[in-house]
Design a protein around this motif. Structure first.
Motif, short mmCIF file in Angstrom:
data_model
loop_
_atom_site.label_atom_id
_atom_site.label_comp_id
_atom_site.label_asym_id
_atom_site.label_seq_id
_atom_site.Cartn_x
_atom_site.Cartn_y
_atom_site.Cartn_z
N LYS A 161 0.83 -1.21 0.00
CA LYS A 161 0.00 0.00 0.00
C LYS A 161 0.87 1.26 0.00
CE LYS A 161 -3.96 2.28 2.05
NZ LYS A 161 -4.13 3.01 0.83
N VAL A 162 1.94 1.27 0.79
CA VAL A 162 2.86 2.41 0.80
C VAL A 162 3.47 2.60 -0.59
CG1 VAL A 162 5.07 3.26 1.70
CG2 VAL A 162 3.36 2.29 3.27
N PHE A 163 3.89 1.50 -1.20
CA PHE A 163 4.46 1.53 -2.55
C PHE A 163 3.44 2.12 -3.53
CE2 PHE A 163 5.53 -0.01 -6.68
CZ PHE A 163 6.89 -0.31 -6.71
N LEU A 164 2.21 1.58 -3.51
CA LEU A 164 1.18 2.04 -4.43
C LEU A 164 0.78 3.48 -4.16
CD1 LEU A 164 -0.74 1.40 -6.75
CD2 LEU A 164 -2.38 0.56 -5.05
N ILE B 14 -3.99 6.01 -10.59
CA ILE B 14 -4.46 4.80 -11.27
C ILE B 14 -5.77 4.38 -10.62
CG2 ILE B 14 -3.10 3.29 -9.78
CD1 ILE B 14 -2.68 1.47 -12.20
N SER B 15 -6.73 4.02 -11.45
CA SER B 15 -8.04 3.62 -10.92
C SER B 15 -8.00 2.19 -10.40
CB SER B 15 -9.11 3.74 -12.01
OG SER B 15 -8.90 2.74 -13.00
N GLY C 128 -10.26 -8.43 -2.86
CA GLY C 128 -10.07 -7.87 -1.53
C GLY C 128 -8.72 -7.18 -1.40
N LEU C 129 -7.68 -7.77 -1.99
CA LEU C 129 -6.35 -7.15 -1.96
C LEU C 129 -6.36 -5.81 -2.68
CD1 LEU C 129 -3.28 -7.24 -1.42
CD2 LEU C 129 -3.05 -8.46 -3.60
N ILE D 235 -6.05 0.10 -2.79
CA ILE D 235 -6.48 1.33 -3.47
C ILE D 235 -7.13 2.33 -2.53
CG2 ILE D 235 -8.83 0.82 -4.25
CD1 ILE D 235 -6.10 1.90 -6.64
N HIS D 236 -7.61 1.87 -1.36
CA HIS D 236 -8.27 2.80 -0.41
C HIS D 236 -7.42 3.04 0.79
CE1 HIS D 236 -11.86 3.08 -2.71
NE2 HIS D 236 -12.02 1.77 -2.72
#
Length: 142
Positions: free
Chosen positions: A69-72, A81-82, A135-136, A141-142
């Protein structure tokens, strides 16, 4: 049914002086002649590949997902990115993994045990993606 900026990607990652040709007038790469693993994929494929190889390669526990999540989030600070586009990248990555015969070929055809150490991780990854991919992506994304 992928509609998000599908491009041809050279995923070989073996650029060297024998397969990269430069245009000396403008000092840039003009041709690449090593297209064994070239594929058609959404641009998010390389992002997903990077997430898997750097953050999710040890599993899908809370720490690994947090790192992903930190990376993204860092990536999205530069280029948004959607959820749909990210999911498309995961789907292509998953399909390529499902259809990859590298480990089986090395083990059964080439009688090599050097790849056996990857087998458990590959099976875990395929199992997780087949059951928990949505789920991942939702958590990332949130």
């Amino acid at each position: 049914e992928f509609i998000y900026n599908v491009i041809v990607l050279n995923l070989q990652n073996r650029y060297h002086e024998k397969n990269v040709f430069f245009d000396n007038d403008v000092d840039e790469i003009k041709y690449v002649f090593d297209l064994d693993n070239t594929t058609i994929a959404p641009r998010s494929y390389e992002l997903v590949r990077a997430l898997d190889l750097t953050c999710l390669n040890l599993g899908y526990d809370d720490e690994c997902r947090s790192n992903a999540k930190v990376f993204l989030d860092s990536y999205r600070n530069v280029y948004d990115i959607s959820k749909e586009e990210l999911m498309d990248g995961f789907k292509v990555y998953f399909l390529k993994k499902v259809h990859s015969l590298w480990i089986a070929t090395e083990h059964y055809v080439n009688n090599s045990t050097r790849v056996d150490c990857f087998l458990d991780n590959e099976i875990s990854m395929l199992d997780f993606y087949s059951k928990g991919l949505e789920g991942l992506v939702e958590k990332l994304i949130h």
